[in-house]
Design a protein around this motif. Sequence first.
Motif, PDB file in Angstrom:
ATOM      1  N   PHE A   1     145.244  19.535 101.902  1.00 40.55           N
ATOM      2  CA  PHE A   1     145.294  20.965 102.170  1.00 40.55           C
ATOM      3  C   PHE A   1     144.674  21.257 103.528  1.00 40.55           C
ATOM      4  O   PHE A   1     143.988  20.428 104.114  1.00 40.55           O
ATOM      5  N   ILE A   2     144.912  22.471 104.007  1.00 36.62           N
ATOM      6  CA  ILE A   2     144.241  22.994 105.190  1.00 36.62           C
ATOM      7  C   ILE A   2     143.993  24.476 104.915  1.00 36.62           C
ATOM      8  O   ILE A   2     144.850  25.160 104.360  1.00 36.62           O
ATOM      9  N   SER A   3     142.798  24.947 105.265  1.00 39.33           N
ATOM     10  CA  SER A   3     142.497  26.364 105.067  1.00 39.33           C
ATOM     11  C   SER A   3     141.658  26.886 106.218  1.00 39.33           C
ATOM     12  O   SER A   3     140.878  26.157 106.816  1.00 39.33           O
TER      13      SER A   3
ATOM     14  N   ARG B   1     138.740  24.069 106.878  1.00 40.79           N
ATOM     15  CA  ARG B   1     138.572  22.991 105.894  1.00 40.79           C
ATOM     16  C   ARG B   1     139.901  22.271 105.776  1.00 40.79           C
ATOM     17  O   ARG B   1     140.951  22.903 105.747  1.00 40.79           O
ATOM     18  N   PHE B   2     139.846  20.942 105.693  1.00 45.82           N
ATOM     19  CA  PHE B   2     141.072  20.174 105.535  1.00 45.82           C
ATOM     20  C   PHE B   2     140.773  18.850 104.848  1.00 45.82           C
ATOM     21  O   PHE B   2     139.668  18.327 104.923  1.00 45.82           O
TER      22      PHE B   2
ATOM     23  N   GLY C   1     136.987  17.737 105.170  1.00 46.47           N
ATOM     24  CA  GLY C   1     136.254  17.988 106.407  1.00 46.47           C
ATOM     25  C   GLY C   1     136.055  19.482 106.560  1.00 46.47           C
ATOM     26  O   GLY C   1     136.931  20.267 106.223  1.00 46.47           O
ATOM     27  N   THR C   2     134.896  19.887 107.060  1.00 46.80           N
ATOM     28  CA  THR C   2     134.584  21.300 107.266  1.00 46.80           C
ATOM     29  C   THR C   2     134.080  21.492 108.687  1.00 46.80           C
ATOM     30  O   THR C   2     133.169  20.796 109.125  1.00 46.80           O
TER      31      THR C   2
END
Length: 109
Positions: free
Chosen positions: A49-51, A62-63, A70-71
Amino acid sequence: YFIPSFGGKSYLALKMLRAYHTVRIAMEFRALEPSGLLLYNGQSRGKDFISLALVGGFVELRFNTGSGTGTISSRVRVEPGKWHQVVVNRNRRSGALSVDGEPQVSGDS
């Protein structure tokens, strides 16, 4: 131009991003609150995901590409009611975030 605006329970749905190895996202936004979701893209199979979100007035990326989340948080605080530009680059497990043209903040998943 039509500029969409969203309340606390509305959203805009787009086709799922196909970000295999690299992705670049650039967007402009104006927020009235210091916290909220700007973008979320998740794969149908689960973990990837990616956000992009506002967390306490800062943009947070975040991904997860399958090796852990990772943040990355911006160093620039977003001012409510003003327009801001965010640019995200991800290449495999490495990500970078820039807000309003400030130097990139980088990190890995």
